[in-house]
Every structure is written in structure tokens, then in C-alpha cells.
Scaffold this active site. Structure first.
Site, mmCIF file in Angstrom:
data_model
loop_
_atom_site.group_PDB
_atom_site.id
_atom_site.type_symbol
_atom_site.label_atom_id
_atom_site.label_comp_id
_atom_site.label_asym_id
_atom_site.label_seq_id
_atom_site.Cartn_x
_atom_site.Cartn_y
_atom_site.Cartn_z
ATOM 1 N N GLU A 271 -2.707 9.083 7.149
ATOM 2 C CA GLU A 271 -2.379 7.664 7.343
ATOM 3 C C GLU A 271 -1.144 7.504 8.230
ATOM 4 O OE1 GLU A 271 -2.126 6.019 3.394
ATOM 5 O OE2 GLU A 271 -4.276 6.265 3.035
ATOM 6 N N HIS B 155 0.851 -1.195 0.000
ATOM 7 C CA HIS B 155 0.000 0.000 0.000
ATOM 8 C C HIS B 155 0.880 1.237 0.000
ATOM 9 C CE1 HIS B 155 -2.997 2.993 1.221
ATOM 10 N NE2 HIS B 155 -2.069 3.435 2.057
#
Ligand code: DAT
Ligand code: MG
Length: 151
Positions: A126, A115
Site C-alpha cells: 500500500e 485506514h
């Protein structure tokens, strides 16, 4: 400096590709400012992939990402988000160019190895979700001046 969150997903960890994948980001010039081995629980996975809630692949995505350990990294560098996405390759490994991680090691979208954040804003969010305020190390490499024109 711009930051991105990288997750070396369960398939890549199980296949013994942690070192191979970390090496590609290191070689690119990105600086590791956070790194940990962990197993994501469903709550964290749901927060991370909240944007995909309701999509056909959402539940299997959560099953996959929580199924075994992952390595999570925060990387810093000029255009870190775009640079890392280039090193990772297209979402479906079948579309990913040779030389990218997904293009070199993957065949299926549900086993796409890595990812990487998709925008500067999501990179910040994130990184905060996985490392918090105090989970990162601010440091400089002696080689930074040979990678960054203005370190
Ligand atoms: P990326 O991981 O390239 O940012 P994304 O954010 O659109 O891609 O999707 C997150 C993950 O969900 C992706 O890595 C694999 C899975 N996924 C995306 N689209 C899918 C699809 N059409 N079918 C199955 N899985 C999919
Ligand atoms: Mg994405």
C-alpha cells in the site's frame, strides 16, 4: 523498519480532524516518512480495496473514499502495522474501544475515519501504491533513541 499506510478518510478531513488524528500517531512514536493531501480517483480506490471487490459494501466504499480529499501517510516504527491498528481501533466504531480514533470519533462502519494496513506485506504494497519508490523521505528524529531502543 516496518511501514504502514494510513489514510485519513473524507469524513475525518471534512470534520476537521486531520490534526487530531496525525497527533495521535505522532504521540505513539511512529515516524512520518510520507504525507500528502489528495483526492483518490476510482481506479486508485479500486486497486487499494481490490480485496473487497464483490462484497456488498464495495461500491459504497469506493463512493465514500473518492467523495472528497483524504490525507495519506506512510508511517515507520517498530511493529508499525499492529501499533497503528491499535491506535485506530476496530473496523466498526461501535466495537472500537474508547481511546482509539474510531472509538472516540465514530459511530458507523461506513464512516470510520481512518485506514491502516492490516499486515506487514500489505503495508509495503500500500505504501508503494500511494508513494512509489521516490515518494518517501528517509530521515531520523533526534528523539528516535528515546522511542526505539535500537534506532
Ligand atoms: P479495516 O478498515 O478495519 O481494515 P476492512 O479492511 O475489513 O476494515 O474493510 C475496509 C473498509 O470497508 C472498512 O474500513 C469499512 C468498510 N467495511 C468493512 N466491512 C464492512 C461492512 N460489513 N459493512 C460496511 N462497510 C464495511
Ligand atoms: Mg483493511
Amino acid at each position: 523498519m516496518e511501514r504502514t499506510l494510513i489514510i485519513i478518510k473524507p469524513d475525518a478531513v471534512q470534520r476537521g480532524l486531520i490534526g487530531e488524528i496525525v497527533a495521535r500517531f505522532e504521540r505513539r512514536g511512529l515516524r512520518i516518512v510520507g504525507m500528502k493531501l489528495m483526492q483518490m480517483d476510482r481506479d486508485l480506490a479500486a486497486r487499494h480495496y481490490a480485496v473487497h471487490k464483490g462484497k456488498s459494501f464495495y461500491e459504497s466504499l469506493l463512493d465514500y473514499i473518492t467523495s472528497a480529499p483524504v490525507v495519506v501517510m506512510a508511517l515507520e516504527g517498530t511493529d508499525a502495522v499492529k501499533a497503528a491498528r491499535g491506535t485506530i481501533g476496530a473496523t466498526n466504531p461501535a466495537d472500537a474501544g474508547a481511546g482509539s480514533i474510531r472509538g472516540d470519533f465514530g459511530l458507523e462502519v461506513g464512516r470510520n475515519l481512518v485506514h491502516g494496513s492490516d499486515s506487514v506485506e500489505n503495508g509495503e504494497k500500500e505504501v508503494a501504491l500511494f508513494f512509489g519508490e521516490s515518494g518517501l523521505l528517509a530521515w531520523g528524529r533526534d528523539v528516535d533513541r528515546w522511542i526505539f531502543e535500537k534506532p
